[in-house]
Design a protein around this motif. Sequence first.
Motif, PDB file in Angstrom:
ATOM      1  N   LYS A 133       0.837  -1.184   0.000  1.00 46.04           N
ATOM      2  CA  LYS A 133       0.000   0.000   0.000  1.00 46.04           C
ATOM      3  C   LYS A 133       0.877   1.241   0.000  1.00 46.04           C
ATOM      4  N   LEU A 134       0.750   2.022  -1.048  1.00 45.49           N
ATOM      5  CA  LEU A 134       1.580   3.221  -1.216  1.00 45.49           C
ATOM      6  C   LEU A 134       0.755   4.425  -0.765  1.00 45.49           C
ATOM      7  N   LYS A 135       0.937   4.805   0.492  1.00 42.80           N
ATOM      8  CA  LYS A 135       0.024   5.742   1.136  1.00 42.80           C
ATOM      9  C   LYS A 135       0.274   7.204   0.790  1.00 42.80           C
ATOM     10  N   ASP A 136       1.513   7.541   0.419  1.00 41.89           N
ATOM     11  CA  ASP A 136       1.792   8.948   0.150  1.00 41.89           C
ATOM     12  C   ASP A 136       2.800   9.085  -0.988  1.00 41.89           C
ATOM     13  N   LYS A 137       3.144  10.319  -1.276  1.00 42.56           N
ATOM     14  CA  LYS A 137       4.036  10.624  -2.393  1.00 42.56           C
ATOM     15  C   LYS A 137       5.397   9.970  -2.224  1.00 42.56           C
ATOM     16  N   ASP A 138       5.929   9.959  -1.006  1.00 41.18           N
ATOM     17  CA  ASP A 138       7.249   9.382  -0.762  1.00 41.18           C
ATOM     18  C   ASP A 138       7.249   7.875  -1.034  1.00 41.18           C
ATOM     19  N   CYS A 139       6.223   7.180  -0.567  1.00 43.54           N
ATOM     20  CA  CYS A 139       6.122   5.737  -0.816  1.00 43.54           C
ATOM     21  C   CYS A 139       5.990   5.448  -2.310  1.00 43.54           C
ATOM     22  N   GLN A 140       5.223   6.273  -2.980  1.00 47.46           N
ATOM     23  CA  GLN A 140       5.007   6.075  -4.408  1.00 47.46           C
ATOM     24  C   GLN A 140       6.272   6.367  -5.214  1.00 47.46           C
ATOM     25  N   LEU A 141       7.040   7.347  -4.759  1.00 44.49           N
ATOM     26  CA  LEU A 141       8.306   7.629  -5.412  1.00 44.49           C
ATOM     27  C   LEU A 141       9.283   6.471  -5.220  1.00 44.49           C
ATOM     28  N   LYS A 142       9.283   5.882  -4.021  1.00 47.13           N
ATOM     29  CA  LYS A 142      10.137   4.725  -3.756  1.00 47.13           C
ATOM     30  C   LYS A 142       9.738   3.554  -4.642  1.00 47.13           C
ATOM     31  N   ALA A 143       8.447   3.335  -4.816  1.00 45.24           N
ATOM     32  CA  ALA A 143       7.970   2.249  -5.682  1.00 45.24           C
ATOM     33  C   ALA A 143       8.358   2.513  -7.130  1.00 45.24           C
ATOM     34  N   TYR A 144       8.249   3.755  -7.561  1.00 51.78           N
ATOM     35  CA  TYR A 144       8.666   4.131  -8.923  1.00 51.78           C
ATOM     36  C   TYR A 144      10.132   3.794  -9.149  1.00 51.78           C
ATOM     37  N   GLU A 145      10.971   4.194  -8.209  1.00 51.77           N
ATOM     38  CA  GLU A 145      12.413   3.946  -8.341  1.00 51.77           C
ATOM     39  C   GLU A 145      12.714   2.453  -8.356  1.00 51.77           C
ATOM     40  N   THR A 146      11.981   1.697  -7.525  1.00 51.73           N
ATOM     41  CA  THR A 146      12.205   0.250  -7.436  1.00 51.73           C
ATOM     42  C   THR A 146      11.819  -0.453  -8.729  1.00 51.73           C
ATOM     43  N   VAL A 147      10.621  -0.157  -9.247  1.00 52.09           N
ATOM     44  CA  VAL A 147      10.168  -0.791 -10.487  1.00 52.09           C
ATOM     45  C   VAL A 147      11.074  -0.393 -11.652  1.00 52.09           C
ATOM     46  N   LYS A 148      11.454   0.869 -11.707  1.00 49.01           N
ATOM     47  CA  LYS A 148      12.315   1.343 -12.797  1.00 49.01           C
ATOM     48  C   LYS A 148      13.679   0.645 -12.757  1.00 49.01           C
ATOM     49  N   GLU A 149      14.242   0.523 -11.559  1.00 52.55           N
ATOM     50  CA  GLU A 149      15.532  -0.161 -11.427  1.00 52.55           C
ATOM     51  C   GLU A 149      15.396  -1.652 -11.750  1.00 52.55           C
ATOM     52  N   ASN A 150      14.327  -2.278 -11.276  1.00 55.07           N
ATOM     53  CA  ASN A 150      14.089  -3.688 -11.588  1.00 55.07           C
ATOM     54  C   ASN A 150      13.975  -3.901 -13.087  1.00 55.07           C
ATOM     55  N   ALA A 151      13.291  -2.986 -13.770  1.00 56.13           N
ATOM     56  CA  ALA A 151      13.128  -3.076 -15.224  1.00 56.13           C
ATOM     57  C   ALA A 151      14.482  -3.007 -15.928  1.00 56.13           C
ATOM     58  N   GLU A 152      15.306  -2.099 -15.476  1.00 58.09           N
ATOM     59  CA  GLU A 152      16.653  -1.948 -16.061  1.00 58.09           C
ATOM     60  C   GLU A 152      17.483  -3.208 -15.855  1.00 58.09           C
ATOM     61  N   ARG A 153      17.477  -3.723 -14.623  1.00 57.89           N
ATOM     62  CA  ARG A 153      18.302  -4.889 -14.303  1.00 57.89           C
ATOM     63  C   ARG A 153      17.830  -6.136 -15.046  1.00 57.89           C
ATOM     64  N   LEU A 154      16.499  -6.311 -15.123  1.00 55.76           N
ATOM     65  CA  LEU A 154      15.950  -7.471 -15.821  1.00 55.76           C
ATOM     66  C   LEU A 154      16.282  -7.404 -17.305  1.00 55.76           C
ATOM     67  N   HIS A 155      16.159  -6.201 -17.871  1.00 56.28           N
ATOM     68  CA  HIS A 155      16.483  -6.016 -19.288  1.00 56.28           C
ATOM     69  C   HIS A 155      17.963  -6.291 -19.557  1.00 56.28           C
ATOM     70  N   GLU A 156      18.815  -5.777 -18.705  1.00 58.29           N
ATOM     71  CA  GLU A 156      20.259  -5.970 -18.885  1.00 58.29           C
ATOM     72  C   GLU A 156      20.627  -7.448 -18.845  1.00 58.29           C
ATOM     73  N   LEU A 157      20.037  -8.184 -17.898  1.00 58.51           N
ATOM     74  CA  LEU A 157      20.338  -9.608 -17.762  1.00 58.51           C
ATOM     75  C   LEU A 157      19.921 -10.377 -19.011  1.00 58.51           C
ATOM     76  N   PHE A 158      18.692 -10.206 -19.458  1.00 64.17           N
ATOM     77  CA  PHE A 158      18.211 -10.980 -20.603  1.00 64.17           C
ATOM     78  C   PHE A 158      18.871 -10.538 -21.906  1.00 64.17           C
ATOM     79  N   ALA A 159      19.161  -9.247 -22.029  1.00 70.12           N
ATOM     80  CA  ALA A 159      19.860  -8.778 -23.236  1.00 70.12           C
ATOM     81  C   ALA A 159      21.246  -9.399 -23.311  1.00 70.12           C
TER      82      ALA A 159
END
Length: 251
Positions: A133-159
């Motif tokens: 549960k992302l209750k405020d702007k700070d939590c949502q920003l943390k989730a954004y950074e996490t998903v974005k970093e996960n996307a980068e790492r997953l892409h790098e590995l499979f590429a």
Amino acid sequence: MELTANTVSAREVSSSATEPAGPTTGCAMQAVRAQRWGDNRQNPEHQMGRIHAVVAANQQNALHLFPTQPHYQKVGTSDWLKKNTFEKLLNSTEDVLQELQGSTQSCHQELIGQLQQEMTVEYVRRLLKGEVKLKDKDCQLKAYETVKENAERLHELFARMGSKQDWLKEILTKIAEVLKLQDIPAIQMQIVSLGSAYPDLSEKHVSALLKLKTNISKADRKIVKTTLSDTLKESRADPGTRKFFSKVKVR
């Protein structure tokens, strides 16, 4: 369970080779030929053929080849945001991908690309379960950074392993943007962009994604979903458009 080429049973190969599910791919045909050549378990091409046969026969469940399910349980939870759980998922995934080296280039690329897609589908499915549960702007920003970093790492590995499925990174990046944005009009634009690129995005998917942001009201969620619905009705779906969200089952 750790995957090796010998993990796949002869019974599975026999079934997939004689009665393949769906269109027969070049990799599936290679598997059939490999089986007919004899049970030479020391032959890397034969071992890869056995794996390809199972994947081709059950493409929607290719993820079962990965010993990563325990790590997936943390995706989309508060622990996922606090701890480096995704790193363990990547490490175990890389171990499996290393085992899949040795096939012909075209078949290897097909298999790796399929597994990348299945992993991305599972990632999104876990996220949309709504356990975090992302209750405020700070939590949502943390989730954004996490998903974005996960996307980068997953892409790098499979590429690095030979996949050419660059579009999968874009999906996670667009989802991350929705988590970060605060203004409803900006969220509407991002959802429309995602739905235009992937018309199988449904109102259920949007609702599940927006419910992660607990500071968005039910009325605002309805506004965003209506905007997506109106956009998809007005646009003509391109027959060549990739499907992704239809594979992500949400409640």
